[in-house]
Design a protein around this motif. Sequence first.
Motif, PDB file in Angstrom:
ATOM      1  N   MET A 166       0.841  -1.221   0.000  1.00 46.28           N
ATOM      2  CA  MET A 166       0.000   0.000   0.000  1.00 46.28           C
ATOM      3  C   MET A 166       0.867   1.258   0.000  1.00 46.28           C
ATOM      4  SD  MET A 166      -3.378  -0.072   0.165  1.00 46.28           S
ATOM      5  CE  MET A 166      -3.840   1.298   1.201  1.00 46.28           C
ATOM      6  N   LEU A 167       1.898   1.251   0.842  1.00 46.22           N
ATOM      7  CA  LEU A 167       2.792   2.407   0.913  1.00 46.22           C
ATOM      8  C   LEU A 167       3.452   2.638  -0.450  1.00 46.22           C
ATOM      9  CD1 LEU A 167       4.588   2.117   4.372  1.00 46.22           C
ATOM     10  CD2 LEU A 167       2.935   3.837   3.634  1.00 46.22           C
ATOM     11  N   PHE A 168       3.822   1.539  -1.085  1.00 45.61           N
ATOM     12  CA  PHE A 168       4.454   1.632  -2.397  1.00 45.61           C
ATOM     13  C   PHE A 168       3.467   2.255  -3.398  1.00 45.61           C
ATOM     14  CE2 PHE A 168       5.763  -0.490  -6.458  1.00 45.61           C
ATOM     15  CZ  PHE A 168       6.934   0.217  -6.621  1.00 45.61           C
ATOM     16  N   LEU A 169       2.200   1.829  -3.329  1.00 42.02           N
ATOM     17  CA  LEU A 169       1.186   2.387  -4.239  1.00 42.02           C
ATOM     18  C   LEU A 169       1.002   3.884  -3.971  1.00 42.02           C
ATOM     19  CD1 LEU A 169      -1.652  -0.316  -4.463  1.00 42.02           C
ATOM     20  CD2 LEU A 169       0.358  -0.005  -5.894  1.00 42.02           C
ATOM     21  N   HIS A 170       1.034   4.255  -2.678  1.00 45.00           N
ATOM     22  CA  HIS A 170       0.945   5.679  -2.321  1.00 45.00           C
ATOM     23  C   HIS A 170       2.087   6.442  -2.962  1.00 45.00           C
ATOM     24  CE1 HIS A 170      -2.303   6.433   0.443  1.00 45.00           C
ATOM     25  NE2 HIS A 170      -2.084   5.262   1.019  1.00 45.00           N
ATOM     26  N   TYR A 171       3.262   5.855  -2.920  1.00 45.67           N
ATOM     27  CA  TYR A 171       4.466   6.494  -3.443  1.00 45.67           C
ATOM     28  C   TYR A 171       4.326   6.714  -4.948  1.00 45.67           C
ATOM     29  CZ  TYR A 171       9.413   7.314  -4.315  1.00 45.67           C
ATOM     30  OH  TYR A 171      10.602   7.864  -4.693  1.00 45.67           O
ATOM     31  N   LEU A 172       3.694   5.752  -5.614  1.00 41.38           N
ATOM     32  CA  LEU A 172       3.525   5.857  -7.067  1.00 41.38           C
ATOM     33  C   LEU A 172       2.409   6.834  -7.443  1.00 41.38           C
ATOM     34  CD1 LEU A 172       3.734   2.106  -8.210  1.00 41.38           C
ATOM     35  CD2 LEU A 172       5.507   3.847  -8.363  1.00 41.38           C
ATOM     36  N   ALA A 173       1.437   6.983  -6.546  1.00 46.52           N
ATOM     37  CA  ALA A 173       0.236   7.751  -6.888  1.00 46.52           C
ATOM     38  C   ALA A 173       0.492   9.252  -6.825  1.00 46.52           C
ATOM     39  CB  ALA A 173      -0.880   7.385  -5.921  1.00 46.52           C
ATOM     40  N   ASP A 174      -0.323  10.008  -7.574  1.00 46.45           N
ATOM     41  CA  ASP A 174      -0.228  11.471  -7.438  1.00 46.45           C
ATOM     42  C   ASP A 174      -1.000  11.890  -6.190  1.00 46.45           C
ATOM     43  OD1 ASP A 174      -2.928  11.520  -8.050  1.00 46.45           O
ATOM     44  OD2 ASP A 174      -2.571  11.800 -10.187  1.00 46.45           O
ATOM     45  N   PHE A 175      -0.958  13.175  -5.874  1.00 44.98           N
ATOM     46  CA  PHE A 175      -1.566  13.642  -4.621  1.00 44.98           C
ATOM     47  C   PHE A 175      -3.055  13.337  -4.553  1.00 44.98           C
ATOM     48  CE2 PHE A 175       2.247  16.429  -4.396  1.00 44.98           C
ATOM     49  CZ  PHE A 175       2.698  15.959  -3.181  1.00 44.98           C
TER      50      PHE A 175
END
Lengths: 334, 263
Positions: A166-175
Amino acid sequence: MLDMDKTRRKLVLACILGGLWLLACGLSGLLIGSTSIDIVRALNGSGPDAQILLVARLPRVLLAALTGGALASAGVGFQALLRNPLATPFTLGVSSGASLGAASAILLGLDTALLGSAAVPLFALAGAGLAVAVVYMLARRRGSLLSTNTLLLAGVCLAFFFGAVMLFLHYLADFGNSYRMIRWLMGSLDITDIMVPLKVFVLTIIGFILLYSNSRRLNVMSAGEEVAQSRGIDVDKVQRRIYFSGSLLTASVVAATGPIGFVGLVVPHVVRMFTGPDHRVLLPASFFAGAGFLILCDLLARVLIAPTEIPVGVITAILGGPFLVWLLRRQVEN
Amino acid sequence: MPSIECREIYFSYRRSDPVLKGVSLSASPGEMLGIVGPNGAGKSTLIRIMAGLLKPQNGSVLLEGLMLHGLASDDRARRIAYVPQDYHLVFPFTVMDVVLSGRYAHGALKIFETREDRVIAGRVLKWTGLENLADRKFEDLSGGERQRAVLAAALAQEPELMLLDEPTSSLDVNHADNLMALLDRLCSDQGLTVIMAVHDLSLASAWCNRLGFLDQGRMNALGEPARVLSFDRLKSVYGDSVKRLDLDGRIVIAPRGKRNTNA
């Protein structure tokens, strides 16, 4: 003979009181809000009062009731399965799987900004299903029995693993997407589609009936696997049924609302103090209590700092945590 | 026909050395058979195999001529009851709840117990002297009362065979003796077969019709207590640390003690 009546009497009493509690909470949820409505006008016409009652509040109250009820009864099931009073519906990784599914759908742009789409709950449901399957495969012993210790360990490990993804997906996602993911994780009952609670209802009722049909076995199993086996219970089969029915209850509501914590931990404890540990009474009583409790929490979430809404998960944690501590302390002192 | 018969039982936990190496025994209706032996001899394992909780790697267990491990779990529970060494409940159930859990196999598909279940629960509570504690929480009972409640739950199964794993380990002399007297009465009055793992050799020889002496996974001797607990056998298994005394026809196994060592 007197005792047989006692269990049934307790069940009937729990259902009557639970039903009244749910009715009172449901009416409060429908009638109270940041905008006051005229109930007569709301029921007669199609004006703004009717819109608020039937579109803004009714689906929401129904979803809150189902979610609270499902999480509380799943909590009862998981506490009995793991023989651990601290177990919750989220202990075995169902919600982390759902969260990962929802976050993936958001990241893939399958959810348009505000209109909402069915993709997020579907992905959440699929994620929850994946988590349930992985944990189950990990916990199976080479023979046949499900090891509850391994189940617990596998669930907790998977939750950590999915959390990292999940953290990794957050990192990839825009704001924007990252914000949407976080809001989903806070849990929300903000819906206007009456079909959502109806769909959730079907899954919830299947899960509950399956769980309740094992309620007497849950009583016997609280003395441990070996004793349950010697009493004639097919422990492996019953554990599987409880695991899947509890997971179905949890997944069906979490997919629609996001994870809402504390209901599945606090409600079973509080209800057990009144009904005793008999799962034949405890399960339905917890369903009613959880349903009413979440309606009230959602009501508070809507009105406390209106017109801004507080995520309902925040309210359940703020109310539930201290309340449980207070009750447990009081019990110890008595 | 014997109530239960074990033929050449071999068992090992995972990859460790075998715990049981070809154990055979049989017990008849109304008999009280004690399984004795030093720590780690395999007593509890043997009891759990006979209860159907463990499956032997080799050998077979026959229950009135039927293969035990082929029986459905509820069918088995209507014939055999098992009393474990420890009984721990996570939630605060009452004594009556514990006893009624013994009725599960007699109505496995029912959500609620029947009137008959209640009558039988009441009867076994009376037998075990717990009728006044039925509504008491199990966790609030004393050690002796707990043991009797667990025994009552096992009796509620209406079994033909009762298997007990160290039933007297947490009881004082008086309570241990009372428990054995109760089991003895059930054997003679109802034809119940009792097999129990026991550490206390004096108690075992005072109450059991026969003793099986397990040592290092083998049945060293099986028969009359006086013959099984022979001076030579006690010395070879326990060394010089125990002494056998014969008092008024009863066998008492006493620790050598400090005074004797100095003597």
